[in-house]
Every structure is written in C-alpha cells, then in structure tokens.
Motif scaffolding. Sequence first.
Motif, mmCIF file in Angstrom:
data_model
loop_
_atom_site.group_PDB
_atom_site.id
_atom_site.type_symbol
_atom_site.label_atom_id
_atom_site.label_comp_id
_atom_site.label_asym_id
_atom_site.label_seq_id
_atom_site.Cartn_x
_atom_site.Cartn_y
_atom_site.Cartn_z
ATOM 1 N N GLU A 185 0.831 -1.210 0.000
ATOM 2 C CA GLU A 185 0.000 0.000 0.000
ATOM 3 C C GLU A 185 0.862 1.255 0.000
ATOM 4 O O GLU A 185 0.528 2.257 -0.647
ATOM 5 C CB GLU A 185 -0.926 -0.028 1.207
ATOM 6 C CG GLU A 185 -1.952 -1.154 1.168
ATOM 7 C CD GLU A 185 -2.798 -1.206 2.425
ATOM 8 O OE1 GLU A 185 -2.567 -0.356 3.318
ATOM 9 O OE2 GLU A 185 -3.676 -2.079 2.520
ATOM 10 N N ALA A 186 1.990 1.199 0.720
ATOM 11 C CA ALA A 186 2.886 2.352 0.745
ATOM 12 C C ALA A 186 3.485 2.601 -0.632
ATOM 13 O O ALA A 186 3.581 3.755 -1.090
ATOM 14 C CB ALA A 186 3.985 2.124 1.774
ATOM 15 N N PHE A 187 3.860 1.527 -1.314
ATOM 16 C CA PHE A 187 4.423 1.690 -2.655
ATOM 17 C C PHE A 187 3.362 2.183 -3.636
ATOM 18 O O PHE A 187 3.662 2.985 -4.533
ATOM 19 C CB PHE A 187 5.016 0.366 -3.135
ATOM 20 C CG PHE A 187 6.459 0.175 -2.754
ATOM 21 C CD1 PHE A 187 7.471 0.627 -3.581
ATOM 22 C CD2 PHE A 187 6.804 -0.440 -1.564
ATOM 23 C CE1 PHE A 187 8.800 0.464 -3.238
ATOM 24 C CE2 PHE A 187 8.124 -0.610 -1.213
ATOM 25 C CZ PHE A 187 9.139 -0.149 -2.039
ATOM 26 N N ARG A 188 2.127 1.709 -3.479
ATOM 27 C CA ARG A 188 1.064 2.185 -4.371
ATOM 28 C C ARG A 188 0.807 3.669 -4.154
ATOM 29 O O ARG A 188 0.534 4.417 -5.105
ATOM 30 C CB ARG A 188 -0.215 1.376 -4.127
ATOM 31 C CG ARG A 188 -0.125 -0.088 -4.554
ATOM 32 C CD ARG A 188 -1.485 -0.747 -4.537
ATOM 33 N NE ARG A 188 -1.396 -2.182 -4.746
ATOM 34 C CZ ARG A 188 -1.491 -3.093 -3.786
ATOM 35 N NH1 ARG A 188 -1.699 -2.707 -2.531
ATOM 36 N NH2 ARG A 188 -1.389 -4.372 -4.056
ATOM 37 N N ALA A 189 0.872 4.101 -2.883
ATOM 38 C CA ALA A 189 0.663 5.512 -2.589
ATOM 39 C C ALA A 189 1.753 6.384 -3.215
ATOM 40 O O ALA A 189 1.520 7.559 -3.524
ATOM 41 C CB ALA A 189 0.628 5.722 -1.078
ATOM 42 N N MET A 190 2.925 5.804 -3.411
ATOM 43 C CA MET A 190 4.023 6.532 -4.044
ATOM 44 C C MET A 190 3.904 6.534 -5.564
ATOM 45 O O MET A 190 4.693 7.182 -6.255
ATOM 46 C CB MET A 190 5.356 5.904 -3.642
ATOM 47 C CG MET A 190 5.660 6.025 -2.148
ATOM 48 S SD MET A 190 7.086 5.023 -1.659
ATOM 49 C CE MET A 190 8.372 5.721 -2.706
ATOM 50 N N GLY A 191 2.933 5.801 -6.098
ATOM 51 C CA GLY A 191 2.719 5.769 -7.538
ATOM 52 C C GLY A 191 3.640 4.842 -8.290
ATOM 53 O O GLY A 191 3.817 4.999 -9.509
ATOM 54 N N THR A 205 5.045 1.283 -10.016
ATOM 55 C CA THR A 205 4.431 0.238 -10.823
ATOM 56 C C THR A 205 4.436 -1.084 -10.046
ATOM 57 O O THR A 205 5.115 -1.238 -9.017
ATOM 58 C CB THR A 205 5.187 0.057 -12.144
ATOM 59 O OG1 THR A 205 6.536 -0.378 -11.850
ATOM 60 C CG2 THR A 205 5.242 1.365 -12.918
ATOM 61 N N THR A 206 3.687 -2.064 -10.576
ATOM 62 C CA THR A 206 3.649 -3.386 -9.933
ATOM 63 C C THR A 206 5.033 -4.029 -9.920
ATOM 64 O O THR A 206 5.432 -4.656 -8.934
ATOM 65 C CB THR A 206 2.655 -4.294 -10.669
ATOM 66 O OG1 THR A 206 1.365 -3.702 -10.635
ATOM 67 C CG2 THR A 206 2.599 -5.671 -10.006
ATOM 68 N N MET A 207 5.796 -3.852 -11.014
ATOM 69 C CA MET A 207 7.135 -4.435 -11.076
ATOM 70 C C MET A 207 8.061 -3.802 -10.032
ATOM 71 O O MET A 207 8.866 -4.495 -9.399
ATOM 72 C CB MET A 207 7.716 -4.267 -12.479
ATOM 73 C CG MET A 207 9.060 -4.971 -12.665
ATOM 74 S SD MET A 207 8.985 -6.741 -12.305
ATOM 75 C CE MET A 207 7.849 -7.282 -13.599
ATOM 76 N N ASP A 208 7.937 -2.493 -9.832
ATOM 77 C CA ASP A 208 8.747 -1.831 -8.804
ATOM 78 C C ASP A 208 8.381 -2.338 -7.407
ATOM 79 O O ASP A 208 9.249 -2.506 -6.543
ATOM 80 C CB ASP A 208 8.555 -0.318 -8.876
ATOM 81 C CG ASP A 208 9.204 0.281 -10.113
ATOM 82 O OD1 ASP A 208 10.143 -0.343 -10.647
ATOM 83 O OD2 ASP A 208 8.756 1.359 -10.558
ATOM 84 N N GLN A 209 7.102 -2.547 -7.188
ATOM 85 C CA GLN A 209 6.669 -3.061 -5.893
ATOM 86 C C GLN A 209 7.273 -4.436 -5.630
ATOM 87 O O GLN A 209 7.681 -4.746 -4.508
ATOM 88 C CB GLN A 209 5.146 -3.139 -5.849
ATOM 89 C CG GLN A 209 4.446 -1.797 -5.964
ATOM 90 C CD GLN A 209 2.951 -1.947 -6.120
ATOM 91 O OE1 GLN A 209 2.364 -2.915 -5.650
ATOM 92 N NE2 GLN A 209 2.320 -1.000 -6.804
ATOM 93 N N ILE A 210 7.317 -5.251 -6.683
ATOM 94 C CA ILE A 210 7.868 -6.608 -6.534
ATOM 95 C C ILE A 210 9.379 -6.561 -6.324
ATOM 96 O O ILE A 210 9.922 -7.208 -5.422
ATOM 97 C CB ILE A 210 7.515 -7.457 -7.760
ATOM 98 C CG1 ILE A 210 5.992 -7.696 -7.831
ATOM 99 C CG2 ILE A 210 8.248 -8.792 -7.719
ATOM 100 C CD1 ILE A 210 5.538 -8.395 -9.089
ATOM 101 N N MET A 211 10.072 -5.767 -7.148
ATOM 102 C CA MET A 211 11.531 -5.763 -7.138
ATOM 103 C C MET A 211 12.107 -5.142 -5.870
ATOM 104 O O MET A 211 13.094 -5.636 -5.318
ATOM 105 C CB MET A 211 12.057 -5.023 -8.374
ATOM 106 C CG MET A 211 11.802 -5.743 -9.686
ATOM 107 S SD MET A 211 12.678 -7.327 -9.781
ATOM 108 C CE MET A 211 14.377 -6.782 -9.705
ATOM 109 N N PHE A 212 11.504 -4.042 -5.389
ATOM 110 C CA PHE A 212 12.117 -3.288 -4.304
ATOM 111 C C PHE A 212 11.358 -3.391 -2.978
ATOM 112 O O PHE A 212 11.927 -3.063 -1.926
ATOM 113 C CB PHE A 212 12.222 -1.806 -4.695
ATOM 114 C CG PHE A 212 13.004 -1.585 -5.961
ATOM 115 C CD1 PHE A 212 14.376 -1.753 -5.979
ATOM 116 C CD2 PHE A 212 12.359 -1.232 -7.133
ATOM 117 C CE1 PHE A 212 15.094 -1.557 -7.150
ATOM 118 C CE2 PHE A 212 13.069 -1.037 -8.308
ATOM 119 C CZ PHE A 212 14.444 -1.198 -8.316
ATOM 120 N N GLY A 213 10.124 -3.853 -3.027
ATOM 121 C CA GLY A 213 9.359 -3.923 -1.790
ATOM 122 C C GLY A 213 9.113 -5.317 -1.277
ATOM 123 O O GLY A 213 8.884 -5.501 -0.068
#
Length: 271
Positions: free
Chosen positions: A174-180, A182-190
């Motif tokens: 949710e924090a990554f989504r709030a930062m705008g 992408t799904t790939m960024d959420q997977i790779m870095f979160g």
Amino acid sequence: MTDSIQTVLDKEPNYRAIQGIITVLVLLVLFWSSSVIDFSNYSQDGWAVAGEIISGVLHPDMSMLTDFSSSGLWFLLFETVCIAFVGTLIGGIISLPLAFLSSSNVVPAWLAAIFRVVIMMLRTVPAIVYGLMFIRVTGPGPAAGVLTMTFTSIGMLTKLFSETIADLNTDILEAFRAMGTTTMDQIMFGIIPQLSASFLSTLIYRFDMNIRDATTLGLVGAGGIGAPLLFAINSYRWNQVGAILIALILLVFLVEAISTRLRQYLAYGHF
C-alpha cells in the motif's frame, strides 16, 4: 487458586468422544487399506535375492568406486548432480514470476486463480511421466533429465513461493502504491528483499529433492547414475549394485549436510 484452575478445566470442551471416533475411523481405514496387500507371492527365492542385495552392499565392486574416468561411477554421479542443479535453477527462475502471478494479494484474484490452475496441472504429472515424455522429444540423455527436473521444480516451487508471498504484510504494498510505483517496482524493491532468504531456502530444499529424483529418472534413460543401476540390477550383478548404492548414499549424505547448513544460515544468520 486451585479451585479457579479446576473451574477453568471443567469449562474446557471435552474432545475425547471425537478423538475416539477419529481413532477408530483411522484404524478401520488402515485395516481396509492393508487388505489389498498380497503376501502369497513371497517365496524363498525372494528372500535369497534380498540376501544377495545385502551381500552386494557389504561387498561392493571396488573397481567401480576407484574409477574416476569419464565413463566411471563418480562422473555419472557428477552428471546426476548437474542435472538436478540446472533443472532446479531453471525451474526456480521460471517459478519466481509465476509465484507472483499466482498470489491474489499482488495481482487480481481472477488472474491468480488462472495461474493456480496451471500450476496445479503441472504438479499433477509425476516426474517419471515427464521423463518418459521428454525422452521422446530430446532422446535419452541429460537433456531429458534437465527438462524433467525443471517442470517438476516449477510446480512445487511456484506453490511454496506463492504461499510465502501470501503471508506478506500488505502494508508495504500500500505504501508503494501511494508513491505511484508500478507493480514491477513493488515486486523488485518492496517484496523480493523480504522474501529472498525464504526463497533461497526453498530452492535449496528442492535441489535436495531433485538429487534423488534425478537418480530415479536415470532408470528410464534420462541421464545420470540410474541407467547403470538398472543394468546392474537386471543382470544380477549385486556387487555393482552395492557400489552404486554406496556412492549414492555418500552423495545424498553430503548434499543433505550442505543444504541443511545453508538453510540454517539463511534462517538464523549462522551455521
């Protein structure tokens, strides 16, 4: 104090009747299942063969254990390890994106359901069946073993990876989504940094299993030590069977010791 504890114990539900019923049902199912075992075919010849097998293990063919040539026992064991390693590695690489696509807390539920069905279908096929199919495609040899190890690894690894992903705390997503992002960024870095230790531990465990499966696949011609073992059994050369079994035991013991240490390091940070 004692009276209050006794009062609490008295209020606890009594599951003895349910446990008794379950025990009886399990015993009945066990008795019914054992009824299909047929002991009529056992004979003295069978016990004699068993004795020869034990004698072969106790008196192995030392020429095989000391043969380090490209066609010797240890080279075939090394080939078996390579088949298991390459198959596990490729299967792990393919399983990683499939695991995320199978997790409903990362992708839409309908998409996760589709991939779960696909993975379930892959897991349904036994390794020996994969081996027989790929031998028809690539011919006998290590290539068929690698493809078999890859497909069998994909089914198990994807399931275990997705279960690990499902247990993640979704607050970070949710924090990554709030930062705008992408799904790939959420997977790779979160997500991956949190899951890497668990994923590696599962991958090592699968490699440990693939060592044994690769040996079995050799029986159908998919490379490795299985074919010489089958030939030795069919020709009743039990001393050669004993030598191969001793080498396999040493291999499995070594791989088990190393994999256990690695999983311990990944879980606790020390050996």
